[in-house]
Design a protein around this motif. Structure first.
Motif, PDB file in Angstrom:
ATOM      1  N   HIS A 208      59.298 -23.987   7.350  1.00  0.00           N
ATOM      2  CA  HIS A 208      59.616 -23.994   5.923  1.00  0.00           C
ATOM      3  C   HIS A 208      60.157 -22.650   5.435  1.00  0.00           C
ATOM      4  CE1 HIS A 208      56.216 -21.449   4.649  1.00  0.00           C
ATOM      5  NE2 HIS A 208      55.562 -22.024   5.657  1.00  0.00           N
ATOM      6  N   GLY A 209      60.654 -22.673   4.190  1.00  0.00           N
ATOM      7  CA  GLY A 209      61.153 -21.474   3.543  1.00  0.00           C
ATOM      8  C   GLY A 209      60.305 -21.044   2.364  1.00  0.00           C
ATOM      9  N   PHE A 210      60.865 -20.192   1.529  1.00  0.00           N
ATOM     10  CA  PHE A 210      60.225 -19.577   0.361  1.00  0.00           C
ATOM     11  C   PHE A 210      60.780 -20.227  -0.904  1.00  0.00           C
ATOM     12  CE2 PHE A 210      61.119 -16.606  -3.089  1.00  0.00           C
ATOM     13  CZ  PHE A 210      59.899 -16.027  -3.354  1.00  0.00           C
ATOM     14  N   PRO A 211      59.946 -20.469  -1.909  1.00  0.00           N
ATOM     15  CA  PRO A 211      58.495 -20.255  -1.984  1.00  0.00           C
ATOM     16  C   PRO A 211      57.764 -21.570  -1.745  1.00  0.00           C
ATOM     17  CG  PRO A 211      59.391 -20.558  -4.191  1.00  0.00           C
ATOM     18  CD  PRO A 211      60.519 -20.805  -3.230  1.00  0.00           C
TER      19      PRO A 211
ATOM     20  N   PHE B  10      61.194 -27.082  23.212  1.00  0.00           N
ATOM     21  CA  PHE B  10      61.221 -27.821  21.954  1.00  0.00           C
ATOM     22  C   PHE B  10      62.487 -27.475  21.181  1.00  0.00           C
ATOM     23  CE2 PHE B  10      58.906 -23.876  21.462  1.00  0.00           C
ATOM     24  CZ  PHE B  10      59.409 -23.307  20.291  1.00  0.00           C
ATOM     25  N   ALA B  11      62.934 -28.431  20.373  1.00  0.00           N
ATOM     26  CA  ALA B  11      63.992 -28.159  19.406  1.00  0.00           C
ATOM     27  C   ALA B  11      63.357 -27.529  18.174  1.00  0.00           C
ATOM     28  CB  ALA B  11      64.712 -29.444  19.039  1.00  0.00           C
ATOM     29  N   LEU B  12      64.102 -26.682  17.486  1.00  0.00           N
ATOM     30  CA  LEU B  12      63.543 -25.890  16.391  1.00  0.00           C
ATOM     31  C   LEU B  12      64.531 -25.832  15.242  1.00  0.00           C
ATOM     32  CD1 LEU B  12      61.367 -23.906  15.301  1.00  0.00           C
ATOM     33  CD2 LEU B  12      62.531 -22.098  16.588  1.00  0.00           C
ATOM     34  N   ALA B  13      64.043 -26.110  14.036  1.00  0.00           N
ATOM     35  CA  ALA B  13      64.873 -25.971  12.837  1.00  0.00           C
ATOM     36  C   ALA B  13      64.071 -25.241  11.771  1.00  0.00           C
ATOM     37  CB  ALA B  13      65.320 -27.336  12.316  1.00  0.00           C
ATOM     38  N   GLY B  14      64.751 -24.388  11.028  1.00  0.00           N
ATOM     39  CA  GLY B  14      64.082 -23.634   9.977  1.00  0.00           C
ATOM     40  C   GLY B  14      64.952 -23.516   8.743  1.00  0.00           C
ATOM     41  N   HIS B  15      64.278 -23.369   7.613  1.00  0.00           N
ATOM     42  CA  HIS B  15      64.952 -23.189   6.327  1.00  0.00           C
ATOM     43  C   HIS B  15      64.557 -21.839   5.750  1.00  0.00           C
ATOM     44  CE1 HIS B  15      64.848 -23.631   1.809  1.00  0.00           C
ATOM     45  NE2 HIS B  15      66.095 -23.971   2.060  1.00  0.00           N
ATOM     46  N   ASP B  16      65.546 -21.068   5.286  1.00  0.00           N
ATOM     47  CA  ASP B  16      65.254 -19.832   4.554  1.00  0.00           C
ATOM     48  C   ASP B  16      64.413 -18.892   5.426  1.00  0.00           C
ATOM     49  OD1 ASP B  16      65.361 -18.739   1.542  1.00  0.00           O
ATOM     50  OD2 ASP B  16      63.306 -18.472   2.232  1.00  0.00           O
ATOM     51  N   ARG B  17      63.205 -18.514   5.002  1.00  0.00           N
ATOM     52  CA  ARG B  17      62.370 -17.619   5.815  1.00  0.00           C
ATOM     53  C   ARG B  17      62.087 -18.231   7.181  1.00  0.00           C
ATOM     54  NH1 ARG B  17      63.310 -13.122   3.980  1.00  0.00           N
ATOM     55  NH2 ARG B  17      61.485 -12.261   5.024  1.00  0.00           N
ATOM     56  N   GLY B  18      61.832 -19.530   7.189  1.00  0.00           N
ATOM     57  CA  GLY B  18      61.588 -20.203   8.463  1.00  0.00           C
ATOM     58  C   GLY B  18      62.793 -20.172   9.379  1.00  0.00           C
ATOM     59  N   ALA B  19      63.998 -20.136   8.790  1.00  0.00           N
ATOM     60  CA  ALA B  19      65.201 -20.039   9.603  1.00  0.00           C
ATOM     61  C   ALA B  19      65.307 -18.674  10.270  1.00  0.00           C
ATOM     62  CB  ALA B  19      66.437 -20.314   8.751  1.00  0.00           C
TER      63      ALA B  19
ATOM     64  N   ALA C 149      55.382 -17.580 -13.001  1.00  0.00           N
ATOM     65  CA  ALA C 149      56.731 -17.365 -13.525  1.00  0.00           C
ATOM     66  C   ALA C 149      57.662 -16.867 -12.427  1.00  0.00           C
ATOM     67  CB  ALA C 149      56.690 -16.361 -14.682  1.00  0.00           C
ATOM     68  N   PHE C 150      57.163 -15.986 -11.579  1.00  0.00           N
ATOM     69  CA  PHE C 150      57.991 -15.420 -10.516  1.00  0.00           C
ATOM     70  C   PHE C 150      58.412 -16.505  -9.530  1.00  0.00           C
ATOM     71  CE2 PHE C 150      58.372 -13.411  -6.282  1.00  0.00           C
ATOM     72  CZ  PHE C 150      59.370 -12.475  -6.550  1.00  0.00           C
ATOM     73  N   PHE C 151      57.454 -17.214  -8.955  1.00  0.00           N
ATOM     74  CA  PHE C 151      57.789 -18.208  -7.936  1.00  0.00           C
ATOM     75  C   PHE C 151      58.519 -19.414  -8.529  1.00  0.00           C
ATOM     76  CE2 PHE C 151      54.095 -15.999  -5.945  1.00  0.00           C
ATOM     77  CZ  PHE C 151      54.785 -15.460  -4.869  1.00  0.00           C
ATOM     78  N   ALA C 152      58.166 -19.805  -9.762  1.00  0.00           N
ATOM     79  CA  ALA C 152      58.844 -20.943 -10.392  1.00  0.00           C
ATOM     80  C   ALA C 152      60.308 -20.638 -10.655  1.00  0.00           C
ATOM     81  CB  ALA C 152      58.144 -21.318 -11.693  1.00  0.00           C
ATOM     82  N   SER C 153      60.643 -19.373 -10.867  1.00  0.00           N
ATOM     83  CA  SER C 153      62.032 -19.034 -11.163  1.00  0.00           C
ATOM     84  C   SER C 153      62.956 -19.423 -10.025  1.00  0.00           C
ATOM     85  CB  SER C 153      62.156 -17.536 -11.474  1.00  0.00           C
ATOM     86  OG  SER C 153      61.937 -16.740 -10.314  1.00  0.00           O
ATOM     87  N   PHE C 154      62.482 -19.316  -8.792  1.00  0.00           N
ATOM     88  CA  PHE C 154      63.312 -19.683  -7.646  1.00  0.00           C
ATOM     89  C   PHE C 154      63.422 -21.199  -7.514  1.00  0.00           C
ATOM     90  CE2 PHE C 154      61.291 -15.597  -6.774  1.00  0.00           C
ATOM     91  CZ  PHE C 154      62.422 -14.807  -6.660  1.00  0.00           C
ATOM     92  N   LEU C 155      62.318 -21.895  -7.752  1.00  0.00           N
ATOM     93  CA  LEU C 155      62.371 -23.354  -7.714  1.00  0.00           C
ATOM     94  C   LEU C 155      63.323 -23.885  -8.779  1.00  0.00           C
ATOM     95  CD1 LEU C 155      58.549 -24.080  -7.261  1.00  0.00           C
ATOM     96  CD2 LEU C 155      60.325 -24.204  -5.489  1.00  0.00           C
TER      97      LEU C 155
END
Length: 292
Positions: free
Chosen positions: A36-39, A101-110, A173-179
């Motif tokens: 997964h990625g952030f946040p 294994f195959a590996l896929a990631g998004h954002d930080r996970g990428a 407020a901080f984390f919601a701003s990215f969502l």
């Protein structure tokens, strides 16, 4: 944790250095790991994981420092280096009995997936990257006014203390701003999932900042060492990124081709949270990758 991926079994599995990760496992067949990625937490993969589980063993962890996984103190910058976080993933998959294994990631996970591909080419058979460029390249292309979109990168790169305090004092407020600003379709993150992301992030401020701080330090050093050595990703790679057009200011496919000779670079009209906004498109791209 109040939400989960339906039908998946939840386990706590060892990474490295006595860190335990919260992991959802479902399906059967050749293993596919989704980071997964952030946040967010592993829940961002809920749609994709269910579809892939029809033909694969799908392994979906919370990264160290996130979600319900352990959050060790960052006593050194290596604790949250992408090298260490990648080693976590290789260790937990081996614990499940898989050496490849195959590996896929998004954002930080990428970024963790990218490091796993460089450090563990014997283990990673295919690599999927969603909406990021490698850490070294990211810092090189963040210039001028367009860099404002990455203000959080600069904030969390600061020495320990101030970033943690500022974010903890206004975590929702901080984390919601990215969502709110990174999604083209906010409805793709329903209220209960959004609430889970905010709850999990508020409880992980120190470790999230440590993860980002590592990307302004040790991760850059390790990427540069690989670049200097001519290291490349040996496996088939698919990169899916938002279609920013000329606004991006650089050619992301060219950036990735320098690292990945066997590259399928795709653009999507979805927003940053593409696994939630356009799961059918992401599943199709990953299935194409798995067939290579």
């Amino acid at each position: 944790m109040t939400l989960g991926i339906p039908g998946f079994e939840y386990l706590r599995l060892p990474g490295v250095d006595d860190v335990e990760l919260n992991v959802a496992v479902g399906g059967s067949g050749s293993p596919v790991v989704l980071l997964h990625g952030f946040p967010e937490t592993h829940l961002m993969w809920r749609h994709v994981a269910l579809r892939l589980a029809a033909g694969h063993t799908v392994i979906v962890p919370d990264l160290r420092g996130y979600g319900a996984s352990d959050k060790p103190r960052a006593t050194t910058e290596d604790v949250y280096s992408k090298r260490t976080m990648a080693a976590d993933i290789v260790a937990l998959v081996a614990h499940l009995g898989h050496q490849e294994f195959a590996l896929a990631g998004h954002d930080r996970g990428a970024l963790v997936a990218f490091r796993a591909g460089l450090d563990h080419p014997e283990a990673v058979t295919q690599l999927g990257i969603l909406d990021v460029v490698p850490t070294l390249d990211m810092w090189n292309v963040l210039q001028g006014l367009p860099a404002a979109v990455g203000f959080h990168l600069f904030l969390m790169a600061q020495p320990a203390g101030l970033p943690e305090t500022m974010i903890a004092n206004s975590s929702d407020a901080f984390f919601a701003s990215f969502l709110d600003t990174w999604a083209k379709d906010p409805a793709a993150v329903p209220d209960e999932v959004r609430a889970e992301y905010l709850r999990a992030s508020a409880g992980a401020v120190d470790s999230i900042v440590a993860d980002y701080r590592a990307s302004a330090g040790v991760d850059v050093v390790q990427d540069q060492a690989d670049l200097d050595a001519g290291s490349q990703l040996a496996m088939p790679v698919t990169v899916i990124q938002q279609d920013w057009g000329s606004q991006l200011g650089f050619d992301a496919s060219q950036v990735w081709r320098a690292w990945a000779p066997d590259l399928d670079h795709r653009l999507t009209r979805a927003g940053h949270f593409m696994a939630e906004e356009a799961p059918d498109e992401i599943v199709a791209a990953l299935q194409d990758l798995l067939a290579r």
